[in-house]
Design an enzyme around this catalytic site. Structure first.
Site, PDB file in Angstrom:
ATOM      1  N   GLY A  46       1.175  -0.773  -0.357  1.00 62.43           N
ATOM      2  CA  GLY A  46      -0.158   0.045   0.305  1.00 62.43           C
ATOM      3  C   GLY A  46       0.988   1.432  -0.181  1.00 62.43           C
ATOM      4  O   GLY A  46       1.990   0.926   0.709  1.00 62.43           O
ATOM      5  N   GLN A  51       2.792  10.095   1.365  1.00 54.99           N
ATOM      6  CA  GLN A  51       3.986   9.433   1.493  1.00 54.99           C
ATOM      7  C   GLN A  51       5.288   9.831   0.496  1.00 54.99           C
ATOM      8  O   GLN A  51       7.009   9.837   0.505  1.00 54.99           O
ATOM      9  CB  GLN A  51       4.096   7.895   1.241  1.00 54.99           C
ATOM     10  CG  GLN A  51       3.253   7.108   2.555  1.00 54.99           C
ATOM     11  CD  GLN A  51       3.466   6.010   2.584  1.00 54.99           C
ATOM     12  OE1 GLN A  51       2.622   5.515   2.293  1.00 54.99           O
ATOM     13  NE2 GLN A  51       4.486   4.879   2.880  1.00 54.99           N
ATOM     14  N   CYS A  91       6.472   0.008   7.573  1.00 52.67           N
ATOM     15  CA  CYS A  91       5.183   0.797   6.169  1.00 52.67           C
ATOM     16  C   CYS A  91       7.090   0.931   5.639  1.00 52.67           C
ATOM     17  O   CYS A  91       8.001   1.517   5.657  1.00 52.67           O
ATOM     18  CB  CYS A  91       5.521   2.395   7.485  1.00 52.67           C
ATOM     19  SG  CYS A  91       4.819   3.645   6.630  1.00 52.67           S
ATOM     20  N   LEU A  92       6.106   1.621   3.867  1.00 52.84           N
ATOM     21  CA  LEU A  92       7.925   2.418   3.375  1.00 52.84           C
ATOM     22  C   LEU A  92       8.252   3.656   3.919  1.00 52.84           C
ATOM     23  O   LEU A  92       9.488   3.599   3.548  1.00 52.84           O
ATOM     24  CB  LEU A  92       7.455   2.511   2.196  1.00 52.84           C
ATOM     25  CG  LEU A  92       6.585   1.204   1.426  1.00 52.84           C
ATOM     26  CD1 LEU A  92       5.740   1.522  -0.341  1.00 52.84           C
ATOM     27  CD2 LEU A  92       8.046  -0.170   1.200  1.00 52.84           C
ATOM     28  N   HIS A 133      -4.346   1.206   7.722  1.00 47.67           N
ATOM     29  CA  HIS A 133      -2.489   2.429   7.675  1.00 47.67           C
ATOM     30  C   HIS A 133      -2.261   3.044   6.774  1.00 47.67           C
ATOM     31  O   HIS A 133      -2.095   4.546   7.126  1.00 47.67           O
ATOM     32  CB  HIS A 133      -1.850   0.655   7.491  1.00 47.67           C
ATOM     33  CG  HIS A 133      -0.807   1.168   7.347  1.00 47.67           C
ATOM     34  ND1 HIS A 133      -0.054   0.922   8.594  1.00 47.67           N
ATOM     35  CD2 HIS A 133       0.412   2.025   6.578  1.00 47.67           C
ATOM     36  CE1 HIS A 133       1.819   1.243   7.746  1.00 47.67           C
ATOM     37  NE2 HIS A 133       1.413   2.130   6.907  1.00 47.67           N
ATOM     38  N   GLU A 134      -3.338   3.094   5.469  1.00 49.86           N
ATOM     39  CA  GLU A 134      -2.747   4.310   4.811  1.00 49.86           C
ATOM     40  C   GLU A 134      -3.716   5.474   4.721  1.00 49.86           C
ATOM     41  O   GLU A 134      -3.311   6.879   4.531  1.00 49.86           O
ATOM     42  CB  GLU A 134      -3.147   3.428   3.008  1.00 49.86           C
ATOM     43  CG  GLU A 134      -2.989   1.997   3.056  1.00 49.86           C
ATOM     44  CD  GLU A 134      -0.959   3.033   2.992  1.00 49.86           C
ATOM     45  OE1 GLU A 134      -0.352   3.409   2.962  1.00 49.86           O
ATOM     46  OE2 GLU A 134      -0.398   1.713   3.216  1.00 49.86           O
ATOM     47  N   HIS A 137      -2.096   7.276   7.345  1.00 49.14           N
ATOM     48  CA  HIS A 137      -1.138   8.747   6.205  1.00 49.14           C
ATOM     49  C   HIS A 137      -1.759   9.673   6.236  1.00 49.14           C
ATOM     50  O   HIS A 137      -1.348  10.469   6.036  1.00 49.14           O
ATOM     51  CB  HIS A 137      -0.443   7.900   5.295  1.00 49.14           C
ATOM     52  CG  HIS A 137       0.795   6.638   5.684  1.00 49.14           C
ATOM     53  ND1 HIS A 137       1.835   7.269   5.853  1.00 49.14           N
ATOM     54  CD2 HIS A 137       0.886   5.416   5.181  1.00 49.14           C
ATOM     55  CE1 HIS A 137       2.436   5.907   6.217  1.00 49.14           C
ATOM     56  NE2 HIS A 137       1.731   5.448   6.096  1.00 49.14           N
TER      57      HIS A 137
HETATM   58 NI    NI Z   1       2.586   3.293   5.490  1.00 53.34          NI
END
Ligand code: NI
Length: 171
Positions: A46, A51, A91-92, A133-134, A137
């Site tokens: 995701g 991000q 998480c990226l 989660h997204e 963000h």
């Molecule tokens: Ni993330």
């Protein structure tokens, strides 16, 4: 298509609250394609626009095994939550760290797709965790916010050092 640069915690831009999208046009669809390419390349399941320093309410997700089921949520809103589940998240924007986070088990989300068509989805498991989660963000929130301050600070220090080393290497 182009790969986008992913911001890393504790970059303050990750704390920006994303704005609603009012125009869904080809320019936005280019952003969606670039975000998907960036997510698949990372690789991740995701990615939120926040991000990649785009502060619009847009997320892309693909939790399929074959990585052939891209989902795009524009202006996503969770309208119903049920149950509680503890699951490991990464998480990226927090590379290399995986921690348990408590989330709702089943959720219903409404959003627009990339053709501006409204849809509603009720789901659980990895997809439900990923959507929560997204969307966090987009509100400037990261999964490390759910951890103890001690743990969060330890991760912050290590990532600050890592990004500094990488900047030096690239200089
Ligand atoms: Ni993330």
């Amino acid at each position: 298509m182009a790969k986008l640069n992913i911001l890393h915690f504790p970059d303050k831009r990750l704390r920006t609250k994303a704005k609603d999208i009012h125009v869904i046009d080809d320019a936005l669809r280019v952003i969606v394609s670039n975000m998907l390419e960036t997510m698949y390349d990372a690789p991740g399941v995701g990615l939120a626009a926040t991000q990649v320093n785009i502060h619009k309410r847009l997320i892309v997700i693909d939790v399929s095994e074959e990585k052939d089921q891209p989902l795009c949520f524009i202006n996503p809103v969770i309208t119903h939550k049920e149950g509680v589940e503890l699951g490991q998240e990464g998480c990226l924007s927090v590379p290399g760290y995986y921690e348990d986070v408590e989330r709702a088990e089943t959720i219903t989300v409404t959003a627009l797709d990339k053709d501006a068509k409204p849809f509603e989805l009720t789901t659980d498991g990895l997809l439900a965790i990923c959507i929560q989660h997204e969307i966090d963000h987009l509100d400037g929130k990261l999964f490390v916010d759910y951890l103890s301050p001690l743990k969060r600070n330890r991760i912050r220090k290590k990532l600050e050092r890592l990004d500094k080393d990488q900047a030096l290497k690239q200089a």
